[in-house]
Design a protein around this motif. Structure first.
Motif, mmCIF file in Angstrom:
data_model
loop_
_atom_site.group_PDB
_atom_site.id
_atom_site.type_symbol
_atom_site.label_atom_id
_atom_site.label_comp_id
_atom_site.label_asym_id
_atom_site.label_seq_id
_atom_site.Cartn_x
_atom_site.Cartn_y
_atom_site.Cartn_z
ATOM 1 N N CYS A 184 3.035 -54.866 -52.268
ATOM 2 C CA CYS A 184 3.196 -56.289 -51.976
ATOM 3 C C CYS A 184 3.195 -56.539 -50.474
ATOM 4 N N GLU A 185 3.914 -55.729 -49.666
ATOM 5 C CA GLU A 185 4.017 -55.966 -48.223
ATOM 6 C C GLU A 185 4.391 -54.679 -47.510
ATOM 7 N N LEU A 186 3.666 -54.397 -46.428
ATOM 8 C CA LEU A 186 3.945 -53.224 -45.597
ATOM 9 C C LEU A 186 4.891 -53.655 -44.489
ATOM 10 N N LEU A 187 6.047 -52.958 -44.360
ATOM 11 C CA LEU A 187 7.069 -53.331 -43.391
ATOM 12 C C LEU A 187 7.375 -52.148 -42.490
ATOM 13 N N VAL A 188 7.598 -52.434 -41.203
ATOM 14 C CA VAL A 188 8.042 -51.419 -40.255
ATOM 15 C C VAL A 188 9.023 -52.092 -39.303
ATOM 16 N N SER A 189 10.135 -51.399 -38.960
ATOM 17 C CA SER A 189 11.166 -51.980 -38.104
ATOM 18 C C SER A 189 11.883 -50.857 -37.365
ATOM 19 N N PRO A 190 12.551 -51.190 -36.239
ATOM 20 C CA PRO A 190 13.304 -50.174 -35.521
ATOM 21 C C PRO A 190 14.469 -49.662 -36.380
ATOM 22 N N ALA A 191 14.674 -48.366 -36.317
ATOM 23 C CA ALA A 191 15.816 -47.781 -37.003
ATOM 24 C C ALA A 191 17.083 -47.939 -36.175
ATOM 25 N N GLY A 192 16.964 -48.353 -34.953
ATOM 26 C CA GLY A 192 18.086 -48.596 -34.056
ATOM 27 C C GLY A 192 17.774 -49.810 -33.206
ATOM 28 N N PRO A 193 18.352 -49.930 -31.996
ATOM 29 C CA PRO A 193 18.061 -51.069 -31.121
ATOM 30 C C PRO A 193 16.620 -51.007 -30.613
ATOM 31 N N SER A 194 16.017 -52.189 -30.447
ATOM 32 C CA SER A 194 14.657 -52.243 -29.920
ATOM 33 C C SER A 194 14.631 -52.152 -28.398
ATOM 34 N N LEU A 195 15.774 -52.425 -27.722
ATOM 35 C CA LEU A 195 15.892 -52.259 -26.277
ATOM 36 C C LEU A 195 16.646 -50.958 -26.030
ATOM 37 N N VAL A 196 15.969 -50.014 -25.387
ATOM 38 C CA VAL A 196 16.544 -48.685 -25.184
ATOM 39 C C VAL A 196 16.635 -48.426 -23.684
ATOM 40 N N ASN A 197 17.844 -48.143 -23.174
ATOM 41 C CA ASN A 197 18.068 -47.767 -21.783
ATOM 42 C C ASN A 197 18.335 -46.263 -21.723
ATOM 43 N N ALA A 198 17.740 -45.628 -20.708
ATOM 44 C CA ALA A 198 17.906 -44.175 -20.594
ATOM 45 C C ALA A 198 17.849 -43.768 -19.136
ATOM 46 N N LEU A 199 18.513 -42.645 -18.824
ATOM 47 C CA LEU A 199 18.432 -42.067 -17.491
ATOM 48 C C LEU A 199 17.200 -41.185 -17.394
ATOM 49 N N ALA A 200 16.600 -41.168 -16.217
ATOM 50 C CA ALA A 200 15.432 -40.320 -15.992
ATOM 51 C C ALA A 200 15.812 -38.860 -16.230
ATOM 52 N N SER A 240 3.838 -54.273 -37.572
ATOM 53 C CA SER A 240 4.087 -53.703 -36.252
ATOM 54 C C SER A 240 5.473 -54.077 -35.776
ATOM 55 N N THR A 241 5.992 -53.295 -34.836
ATOM 56 C CA THR A 241 7.251 -53.604 -34.158
ATOM 57 C C THR A 241 7.189 -53.015 -32.767
ATOM 58 N N THR A 242 7.954 -53.591 -31.835
ATOM 59 C CA THR A 242 7.863 -53.221 -30.420
ATOM 60 C C THR A 242 9.239 -52.830 -29.898
ATOM 61 N N PHE A 243 9.261 -51.744 -29.097
ATOM 62 C CA PHE A 243 10.460 -51.290 -28.398
ATOM 63 C C PHE A 243 10.275 -51.552 -26.910
ATOM 64 N N THR A 244 11.363 -51.811 -26.210
ATOM 65 C CA THR A 244 11.373 -51.896 -24.750
ATOM 66 C C THR A 244 12.210 -50.741 -24.226
ATOM 67 N N LEU A 245 11.541 -49.856 -23.482
ATOM 68 C CA LEU A 245 12.207 -48.676 -22.930
ATOM 69 C C LEU A 245 12.362 -48.861 -21.422
ATOM 70 N N LYS A 246 13.611 -48.774 -20.929
ATOM 71 C CA LYS A 246 13.885 -48.891 -19.496
ATOM 72 C C LYS A 246 14.524 -47.596 -19.021
ATOM 73 N N ILE A 247 13.941 -47.026 -17.967
ATOM 74 C CA ILE A 247 14.416 -45.760 -17.398
ATOM 75 C C ILE A 247 15.134 -46.064 -16.085
#
Length: 702
Positions: free
Chosen positions: A28-44, A127-134
């Motif tokens: 009926c419908e193909l779904l995809v979503s983040p398993a966690g937060p879509s905004l991810v902050n991380a240290l280099a 589709s789904t989109t993540f924002t990754l900030k280093i």
């Protein structure tokens, strides 16, 4: 045992039904979503995973993107690992079953948006989109200023922060503990890591601080700033205040300004310092003392200086040189004008060649009757001043022959707008009158005349309406007039040319348009094979057409165009169709490029159809020739001796021509004894006796 088997069979059937409805629901419908937060902050340098969950279809096709760059594309549960692009292979790994994206020792430059897309045949793309900030820890934050010394009234002052390393997410600026926002006085430049103080003043002295934050650490730096000021704008005054001063007058000039410390004043005249006081006293002033006096104020602490000028006029000459002009008065008379502004006193102006008694000061005009002897004659204005005598010249002339200029456009309402401009060199400037079929043209919905009368605009939807009228423009001034007849033409092209490049792959098609032709655009047409594809790897087309087709459309102002992607081995024809909105004019001369024309399809078909017709014609012609020869030979075989009477009677008794012809066909003709003669000497020998057979009557039944 039978019960167990029956249970297993029912269980299998139940599972099959459950699986069937499960997959039906999944479709009926193909779904995809983040398993966690879509905004991810991380240290280099850390490891980061972008986890997803999906449902709705088995084994979809998955693609990961960094911005618009493709990272990898594969099918879930495929045997091979996802093919990560070489650019990302050293940092990124992808789980082929869960589709999770993992970064190892992620660098700073991997800050971006990451998008996962899933596609399954027969379903909408998901589709789904993540924002990754280093980020990095902020270390050694400092502030610097430019320029180092801040003076009140300077263009701007900049505070900029820098750090040994680190990435911040937000910066905040403070002045004396109060946060600074963008305004007409402050400009926060986030990208430049700076704060700009616009037009700093003495109230900007204080402590400035910057606060940088990111999800992992905060840092603050501050600096004290002092703004120096003075002197202010000087105020100059003359006592007594007069427009000009005569020789022998006395006056004083004063100069004052506020500042801290109090600025020092000095007066400069002719490049020399003539006083170190704020008041300059001038007694028994002479004309040589007229000019510009400068008051200069200096702050000894800041070394800042201000200066202001004052002009002292003592019998000063007028500015520049006299200027002459001539104008029309009531389209009948000429008004000569002379002007020489400024000066003390004003210059006396006159036209001696026109009048010995009339003159004026500074600005003088003289009106005279226009006559032929003034046409082309140079008149001098004599300007007399106590300091200088000067003059200027002016020549009045009637209109000269001219050519009208025409331009065609289309307005927003779809009407054709023809603008005709008539301008003739004349002094004074000629006034233009417009006529249509000997009737005066006035402003309205169809006609509009410009404010200077030199331009007529004609508006209509149909080009034929422009061709029904003959227009006339007359340029007139008091010294004469020139008339020009204007006949507008329909869309047409007077000449065209074709210029190929060296390789024969590009041609430049140029054309000319008659000056009075109403044209709003052009259709560029081509006949022959199709143009090559822009993609050089694409297969070449061999199709061709013997009918002209439009490949470009150009505006009415165009006079050339470039045509690309030609095959130098093939032949092309080009022509230009002029247009006046929806009306097409005659096409231009056909221009050909290529090795040769060859035979067209209709020509080949005509030849193919003509061959059998020609053969049939030759066959009929041969038959006619043979029949003619046969008839001639039959005539030559008839006997030349007298026909017996009995035979003659038989012939007379048979009036039916068809029967005689049939008789000839069935009976053998009597021999021609004349043909048996062998020599001329035997002509006197008697012919052998011949008894003809009895006559035979033949009846023919129809």
């Amino acid at each position: 045992m039978p019960c167990v088997k029956e249970f297993k069979r029912l269980s299998s059937l139940f599972l099959a039904i459950l699986s069937f409805f499960t997959f039906q629901g999944a479709r009926c419908e193909l779904l995809v979503s983040p398993a966690g937060p879509s905004l991810v902050n991380a240290l280099a340098g850390e490891n980061v995973t972008l986890a997803v969950s999906f449902s709705g279809a088995p084994d979809p096709v998955v693609s990961w993107f960094k911005g618009v760059l493709n990272i990898a594309t594969w099918t879930i549960n495929s045997s091979a690992d996802p093919p990560v692009a070489a650019t990302f292979s050293s940092v990124i790994r992808i789980d082929k079953q869960s589709a999770n994206l993992t970064f190892f020792n992620v660098p700073l430059n991997y800050t971006s948006d990451y998008t996962i897309e899933m596609v399954k045949s027969g379903m909408s793309k998901a589709s789904t989109t993540f924002t990754l900030k280093i980020f990095e820890y902020i270390q050694s934050l400092t502030l610097s200023s430019q320029p180092g010394l801040i003076k009140e009234g300077t263009e701007n002052f900049t505070l900029q922060h820098s750090m040994l390393q680190g990435v911040f997410e937000q910066q905040m600026w403070f002045f004396n503990g109060i946060e600074i926002k963008n305004s007409s006085h402050y400009l926060v430049k986030t990208q430049a890591n700076s704060l700009v103080i616009l037009r700093p003043n003495r109230n900007d002295t204080g402590e400035y601080a910057v606060l940088l934050t990111n999800p992992f650490r905060n840092a603050t730096a501050s600096q004290n700033v002092s703004v120096q000021y003075g002197p202010n704008e000087p105020t100059l005054e003359a006592h007594p205040l007069q427009t000009f001063y005569l020789a022998g007058d006395s006056l004083n000039l004063s100069c004052q300004a506020n500042g801290f410390p109090q600025p020092i004043s000095e007066w400069v005249f002719g490049g020399n310092i003539i006083s170190l006081k704020g008041v300059l006293n001038l007694t028994n002033v002479q004309t040589s003392q007229g000019g510009v006096y400068t008051c200069r104020l200096v702050n000894e602490d800041t070394k800042e200086s201000r200066q202001k000028n004052m002009t002292l006029t003592v019998y000063e000459r007028p500015v520049g040189n006299p200027e002459c002009s001539v104008q029309s008065v009531n389209a009948i008379n000429l008004q000569y004008h002379c002007e020489w502004v400024g000066g003390t006193p004003q210059a006396q102006l006159s036209f001696p060649e026109l009048s010995n008694s009339s003159s004026g000061a500074g600005n003088f005009s003289l009106t005279v009757n226009a006559s032929d002897n003034l046409n082309g004659k140079t008149i001098q204005c004599m300007a007399e001043h106590p300091v200088e005598h000067n003059k200027c010249n002016i020549t009045a002339s009637g209109p000269v022959a001219f050519l009208p200029i025409m331009r065609t456009t289309v307005d927003s309402g779809g009407k054709i707008v023809v603008t005709v401009r008539c301008f003739s060199e004349a002094s004074p400037k000629a006034v233009v009158s417009w006529f249509s079929s000997n009737e005066t043209v006035t402003n309205g919905s169809t006609y509009q005349i410009s404010s200077n009368t030199s331009q007529l605009m004609i508006r209509h939807y149909n080009v034929s309406n422009f061709l029904l009228q003959n227009y006339t423009c007359t340029c007139r001034n008091p010294l004469g007039s020139k008339k020009r007849e204007i006949q507008l033409q329909g869309p047409s092209i007077s000449d065209s040319s074709l210029f190929p490049n060296r390789n024969g792959t590009i041609v430049t098609l140029t054309w000319e348009v008659p000056s009075m032709s109403v044209v709003t655009g052009f259709d560029i047409q081509m006949k022959g094979p199709d143009l090559l594809s822009k993609n050089r790897n694409a297969p070449l087309t061999k199709s061709s057409s013997n009918v002209y087709r439009t490949i470009q459309q150009k505006p009415g102002s165009a006079r050339s165009t470039d045509i690309f992607f030609l095959d130098p081995k093939l032949t092309y024809w080009f022509q230009v169709i002029p247009k006046a909105r929806m009306t097409n004019g005659e096409p231009s001369k056909s221009q050909r490029i290529g090795p040769g024309e060859g035979l067209s399809g209709p020509a080949i078909a005509g030849i193919a159809a003509g061959i059998p017709c020609s053969l049939l014609f030759l066959l009929l012609l041969t038959g006619l020739i043979y029949l003619g020869v046969y008839c001639i030979r039959n005539k030559s075989h008839q006997p030349r001796y007298p026909v017996p009477r009995a035979v003659d009677k038989v012939k007379n008794s048979q009036p039916n021509i068809t029967a005689n012809n049939m008789l000839k066909g069935m009976l053998r003709s009597p021999p021609d004894y004349n043909r048996l003669q062998k020599t001329l000497s035997e002509k006197s020998v008697s012919l052998p006796a011949f008894i003809p057979p009895p006559p035979t009557r033949v009846a023919t039944t129809v």
